[in-house]
Design a protein around this motif. Structure first.
Motif, PDB file in Angstrom:
ATOM      1  N   ILE A 174      60.580 -51.974  10.595  1.00 43.85           N
ATOM      2  CA  ILE A 174      59.602 -50.952  10.219  1.00 43.85           C
ATOM      3  C   ILE A 174      58.875 -50.509  11.481  1.00 43.85           C
ATOM      4  O   ILE A 174      58.322 -51.345  12.208  1.00 43.85           O
ATOM      5  N   LYS A 175      58.887 -49.214  11.737  1.00 45.67           N
ATOM      6  CA  LYS A 175      58.243 -48.649  12.914  1.00 45.67           C
ATOM      7  C   LYS A 175      57.381 -47.464  12.488  1.00 45.67           C
ATOM      8  O   LYS A 175      57.537 -46.916  11.397  1.00 45.67           O
ATOM      9  N   THR A 176      56.495 -47.057  13.378  1.00 42.36           N
ATOM     10  CA  THR A 176      55.671 -45.878  13.108  1.00 42.36           C
ATOM     11  C   THR A 176      56.164 -44.704  13.945  1.00 42.36           C
ATOM     12  O   THR A 176      56.840 -44.891  14.973  1.00 42.36           O
ATOM     13  N   ARG A 177      55.834 -43.535  13.502  1.00 44.13           N
ATOM     14  CA  ARG A 177      56.237 -42.317  14.218  1.00 44.13           C
ATOM     15  C   ARG A 177      55.818 -42.376  15.679  1.00 44.13           C
ATOM     16  O   ARG A 177      54.722 -42.824  16.008  1.00 44.13           O
ATOM     17  N   GLY A 178      56.695 -41.911  16.553  1.00 41.70           N
ATOM     18  CA  GLY A 178      56.378 -41.869  17.971  1.00 41.70           C
ATOM     19  C   GLY A 178      56.852 -43.095  18.733  1.00 41.70           C
ATOM     20  O   GLY A 178      56.988 -43.046  19.965  1.00 41.70           O
TER      21      GLY A 178
ATOM     22  N   THR B  62      60.857 -41.826  20.413  1.00 44.49           N
ATOM     23  CA  THR B  62      59.969 -40.899  19.711  1.00 44.49           C
ATOM     24  C   THR B  62      60.389 -40.751  18.249  1.00 44.49           C
ATOM     25  O   THR B  62      60.791 -39.671  17.784  1.00 44.49           O
ATOM     26  N   LEU B  63      60.315 -41.848  17.528  1.00 40.35           N
ATOM     27  CA  LEU B  63      60.782 -41.886  16.148  1.00 40.35           C
ATOM     28  C   LEU B  63      60.112 -40.837  15.271  1.00 40.35           C
ATOM     29  O   LEU B  63      58.909 -40.560  15.399  1.00 40.35           O
ATOM     30  N   GLU B  64      60.921 -40.281  14.368  1.00 41.06           N
ATOM     31  CA  GLU B  64      60.428 -39.325  13.367  1.00 41.06           C
ATOM     32  C   GLU B  64      60.685 -39.911  11.980  1.00 41.06           C
ATOM     33  O   GLU B  64      61.535 -40.792  11.816  1.00 41.06           O
ATOM     34  N   LEU B  65      59.951 -39.392  10.988  1.00 41.31           N
ATOM     35  CA  LEU B  65      60.113 -39.902   9.632  1.00 41.31           C
ATOM     36  C   LEU B  65      61.560 -39.782   9.171  1.00 41.31           C
ATOM     37  O   LEU B  65      62.094 -40.647   8.480  1.00 41.31           O
ATOM     38  N   GLY B  66      62.218 -38.705   9.589  1.00 41.23           N
ATOM     39  CA  GLY B  66      63.598 -38.452   9.183  1.00 41.23           C
ATOM     40  C   GLY B  66      64.608 -39.418   9.782  1.00 41.23           C
ATOM     41  O   GLY B  66      65.783 -39.383   9.412  1.00 41.23           O
ATOM     42  N   ASP B  67      64.159 -40.260  10.692  1.00 45.52           N
ATOM     43  CA  ASP B  67      65.069 -41.245  11.286  1.00 45.52           C
ATOM     44  C   ASP B  67      65.222 -42.472  10.391  1.00 45.52           C
ATOM     45  O   ASP B  67      66.044 -43.346  10.679  1.00 45.52           O
ATOM     46  N   SER B  68      64.451 -42.538   9.330  1.00 43.35           N
ATOM     47  CA  SER B  68      64.584 -43.644   8.388  1.00 43.35           C
ATOM     48  C   SER B  68      65.977 -43.609   7.780  1.00 43.35           C
ATOM     49  O   SER B  68      66.379 -42.613   7.184  1.00 43.35           O
TER      50      SER B  68
END
Lengths: 113, 114
Positions: free
Chosen positions: A12-16, A80-86
């Motif tokens: 589990i990671k957060t955006r960015g 730079t994670l985005e929500l859509g990378d889930s």
């Protein structure tokens, strides 16, 4: 024989943030491919590595990168994670001779919040 | 454009019944076609691999057929069991490069009811 292993299994990671996933192929299976799987898109090819070189690449932005080590182990990095990378990220290992069999790992379930 | 289309998108059958899943592809040049079974939350597992010269291949209760002329394949499941509930994915490999490329269908979600 041991199968393809992936670590971690859940993340589990957060955006960015950025994330690194690892894949260890079956001994002798020197090609490693990475896939992203989401309910809406099915399996999408990210890239394939063989002999520490990227051989094929899918249509993903540059935030997705990978590498392969001399022992054929591979890592995938998403910056730079985005929500859509889930998604469920799968790696698959294969030989490179003839009509090869491709073995998938259990996947890493990445959730971006 | 190289594509793999599967139908139906989802299917519900009763335990013990037979079913057939379809796969149409436009991948060229063609090397081989595979069917995978994927249980929820797990990696796909290969069921069959067929090359251009093969038109049928069986793996237990699973039988795949290939018509390379019409670019169609089917996966027939006989006497379904509850454990057959899974996503079935058709994958076609080209010969466009030394290592080839794999093109994936979106899968057929099969549910077997008791």
């Amino acid at each position: 024989k041991a199968g393809v292993t992936q670590t971690p299994r859940y993340l589990i990671k957060t955006r960015g943030q950025q994330v690194t996933l690892s894949c260890s192929p079956i001994s002798g299976h020197r090609s490693v491919s990475w896939y992203q799987q989401t309910p809406g898109q099915g399996l999408q090819f990210l890239f394939e590595y063989f002999s520490e070189t990227q051989r094929n690449k899918g249509n993903f932005p540059g935030r997705f990168s990978g590498r392969q080590f001399s022992n054929s182990r591979s890592e995938m990095n998403v910056s730079t994670l985005e929500l859509g990378d889930s998604a469920l990220y799968l790696c698959a290992a294969r030989t490179v001779v003839g009509v090869y069999e491709q073995y998938f790992g259990p996947g890493t379930r990445l959730t971006v919040t | 454009k190289n594509q793999v289309e599967q139908s139906p998108q989802s299917l519900i059958i009763l335990e013990g019944k037979n079913c057939t899943l379809q796969c149409n592809y436009t991948v060229s040049p063609f090397s081989n076609l595979r069917w995978y079974k994927q249980d929820t939350g797990r990696g796909p597992v290969s069921l069959t691999i067929m090359t251009f010269s093969e038109n049928t291949k069986s793996n237990g209760r699973y039988t795949a057929t290939l018509d390379a002329d019409t670019k169609q394949s089917s996966l027939h499941i006989t006497a379904s069991q509850l454990s057959d509930s899974a996503s079935y994915i058709c994958v076609v490999s080209d010969r466009g490069s030394t290592l080839g490329r794999l093109y994936f269908g979106r899968g057929t979600q099969l549910t077997v009811w008791p």
